[in-house]
Scaffold this motif. Structure first.
Motif, mmCIF file in Angstrom:
data_model
loop_
_atom_site.group_PDB
_atom_site.id
_atom_site.type_symbol
_atom_site.label_atom_id
_atom_site.label_comp_id
_atom_site.label_asym_id
_atom_site.label_seq_id
_atom_site.Cartn_x
_atom_site.Cartn_y
_atom_site.Cartn_z
ATOM 1 N N ALA A 253 -46.718 92.308 -25.323
ATOM 2 C CA ALA A 253 -47.834 92.904 -26.063
ATOM 3 C C ALA A 253 -47.556 93.002 -27.559
ATOM 4 O O ALA A 253 -48.486 93.035 -28.361
ATOM 5 C CB ALA A 253 -48.149 94.291 -25.505
ATOM 6 N N HIS A 254 -46.287 93.013 -27.944
ATOM 7 C CA HIS A 254 -45.937 93.220 -29.351
ATOM 8 C C HIS A 254 -45.699 91.931 -30.139
ATOM 9 O O HIS A 254 -45.523 91.985 -31.348
ATOM 10 C CB HIS A 254 -44.705 94.120 -29.455
ATOM 11 C CG HIS A 254 -45.015 95.535 -29.107
ATOM 12 N ND1 HIS A 254 -45.531 96.421 -30.011
ATOM 13 C CD2 HIS A 254 -44.929 96.199 -27.928
ATOM 14 C CE1 HIS A 254 -45.729 97.578 -29.423
ATOM 15 N NE2 HIS A 254 -45.374 97.472 -28.151
ATOM 16 N N GLN B 76 -45.103 94.908 -21.734
ATOM 17 C CA GLN B 76 -44.976 95.729 -22.942
ATOM 18 C C GLN B 76 -44.313 94.919 -24.068
ATOM 19 O O GLN B 76 -44.760 94.949 -25.206
ATOM 20 C CB GLN B 76 -44.152 96.980 -22.632
ATOM 21 C CG GLN B 76 -44.156 98.000 -23.730
ATOM 22 C CD GLN B 76 -45.523 98.618 -23.947
ATOM 23 O OE1 GLN B 76 -46.273 98.846 -23.012
ATOM 24 N NE2 GLN B 76 -45.871 98.885 -25.183
ATOM 25 N N ARG B 77 -43.235 94.176 -23.741
ATOM 26 C CA ARG B 77 -42.588 93.317 -24.755
ATOM 27 C C ARG B 77 -43.541 92.242 -25.241
ATOM 28 O O ARG B 77 -43.642 91.980 -26.436
ATOM 29 C CB ARG B 77 -41.337 92.664 -24.174
ATOM 30 C CG ARG B 77 -40.128 93.532 -24.187
ATOM 31 C CD ARG B 77 -38.852 92.778 -23.878
ATOM 32 N NE ARG B 77 -38.887 92.204 -22.540
ATOM 33 C CZ ARG B 77 -38.631 90.939 -22.258
ATOM 34 N NH1 ARG B 77 -38.302 90.096 -23.195
ATOM 35 N NH2 ARG B 77 -38.668 90.504 -21.018
ATOM 36 N N PRO C 186 -50.501 96.139 -31.051
ATOM 37 C CA PRO C 186 -50.113 95.398 -29.845
ATOM 38 C C PRO C 186 -51.310 95.078 -28.957
ATOM 39 O O PRO C 186 -52.347 95.760 -28.999
ATOM 40 C CB PRO C 186 -49.146 96.348 -29.144
ATOM 41 C CG PRO C 186 -49.433 97.698 -29.685
ATOM 42 C CD PRO C 186 -49.991 97.499 -31.066
ATOM 43 N N ASP D 281 -53.049 94.712 -25.167
ATOM 44 C CA ASP D 281 -53.091 95.622 -24.028
ATOM 45 C C ASP D 281 -52.156 95.100 -22.929
ATOM 46 O O ASP D 281 -52.441 94.064 -22.318
ATOM 47 C CB ASP D 281 -54.528 95.725 -23.518
ATOM 48 C CG ASP D 281 -54.672 96.610 -22.300
ATOM 49 O OD1 ASP D 281 -53.709 97.314 -21.929
ATOM 50 O OD2 ASP D 281 -55.764 96.603 -21.710
ATOM 51 N N PRO D 282 -51.042 95.811 -22.646
ATOM 52 C CA PRO D 282 -50.107 95.338 -21.615
ATOM 53 C C PRO D 282 -50.760 95.193 -20.242
ATOM 54 O O PRO D 282 -50.437 94.257 -19.499
ATOM 55 C CB PRO D 282 -49.016 96.410 -21.598
ATOM 56 C CG PRO D 282 -49.097 97.089 -22.915
ATOM 57 C CD PRO D 282 -50.545 97.021 -23.304
ATOM 58 N N GLY E 258 -38.609 91.701 -27.861
ATOM 59 C CA GLY E 258 -40.048 91.498 -27.979
ATOM 60 C C GLY E 258 -40.453 90.557 -29.092
ATOM 61 O O GLY E 258 -41.611 90.532 -29.490
ATOM 62 N N ARG F 148 -50.912 91.722 -17.936
ATOM 63 C CA ARG F 148 -50.430 91.601 -16.554
ATOM 64 C C ARG F 148 -51.434 90.862 -15.684
ATOM 65 O O ARG F 148 -51.069 90.242 -14.687
ATOM 66 C CB ARG F 148 -50.124 92.977 -15.966
ATOM 67 C CG ARG F 148 -48.919 93.614 -16.651
ATOM 68 C CD ARG F 148 -48.348 94.765 -15.894
ATOM 69 N NE ARG F 148 -47.673 94.245 -14.702
ATOM 70 C CZ ARG F 148 -47.573 94.917 -13.572
ATOM 71 N NH1 ARG F 148 -48.105 96.105 -13.456
ATOM 72 N NH2 ARG F 148 -46.953 94.384 -12.553
ATOM 73 N N PRO G 288 -44.292 95.674 -15.765
ATOM 74 C CA PRO G 288 -44.797 96.524 -16.853
ATOM 75 C C PRO G 288 -43.931 96.432 -18.118
ATOM 76 O O PRO G 288 -44.462 96.364 -19.229
ATOM 77 C CB PRO G 288 -44.772 97.932 -16.250
ATOM 78 C CG PRO G 288 -44.980 97.693 -14.784
ATOM 79 C CD PRO G 288 -44.210 96.419 -14.501
ATOM 80 N N ALA G 289 -42.606 96.391 -17.968
ATOM 81 C CA ALA G 289 -41.720 96.293 -19.144
ATOM 82 C C ALA G 289 -41.877 94.940 -19.834
ATOM 83 O O ALA G 289 -41.893 94.862 -21.063
ATOM 84 C CB ALA G 289 -40.267 96.519 -18.733
#
Length: 182
Positions: free
Chosen positions: A31-32, A28-29, A121, A123-124, A160, A128, A24-25
């Motif tokens: 995604a940006h 998230q990175r 961003p 969608d994380p 990121g 995935r 997930p982390a």
């Protein structure tokens, strides 16, 4: 001898990290990266006329780029000069033409760079499902995680920032490689 070779291959396979969905982390990175407004780039694009090297700046937010273009191993006037592009056309040494969407390696790379930016961003959760984490490594002294998507490989630093983009272009065994300095 055969037993020794099998042991070496097994040890090598055990030591290699497996690809996996991004955490997930990590997602998230990742995604940006497409919200970066502008960056300096150095790109190497393999083409039928030789490897084209682009050095300059891309304004991702406004979808334009300005670079110096050289073609490795060539010295003719068509091999070196200033290149400007946006989503619809490119200008090189005073002449302008539409960007072709027909698979030209250079045009495909320029179109990719002109369309990389998004307002927000990605969608994380979707990342995935569609992107694979390959490995952690270093790129020019900066730690990065390497992710594989459909035809694109992203090298992302801990903050990121996109640090390298590899585009696997149709009909080419070597990818176009774009090094990015935020």
């Amino acid at each position: 001898m055969t037993k020794y070779l099998v042991m070496v291959l097994l040890l090598a396979a055990c030591g290699a990290p497996d690809s996996r969905p991004p955490s997930p982390a990590e997602a998230q990175r990742l995604a940006h990266i497409r919200s970066m407004p502008a960056a300096a780039i150095t790109a190497r694009v393999p083409t039928g006329a030789g490897v084209v090297v682009l050095t300059g700046r891309v304004d991702f937010a406004n979808r334009v780029g300005d670079t110096t273009m050289t073609t490795e191993g060539r010295t003719d006037p068509a091999a070196t000069g200033l290149l400007h592009w946006d989503r619809t056309e490119l200008t090189f040494q005073g002449w302008t033409r539409p960007l072709r969407r027909d698979g030209s390696e250079l045009d495909t790379t320029l179109l990719l760079l002109a369309s990389l930016h998004t307002a927000g961003p990605d969608d994380p959760a979707a990342l995935r499902r569609t992107v694979t984490w390959l490995r952690s490594t270093q790129l020019n002294g900066t730690p990065v995680d390497v992710f594989q998507g459909d035809h694109l490989t992203y090298w992302v630093d801990p903050a990121g920032n996109l640090r390298r983009l590899e585009a696997h272009l149709a009909g080419n065994s070597a990818p176009a490689v774009v090094d990015v300095t935020p």
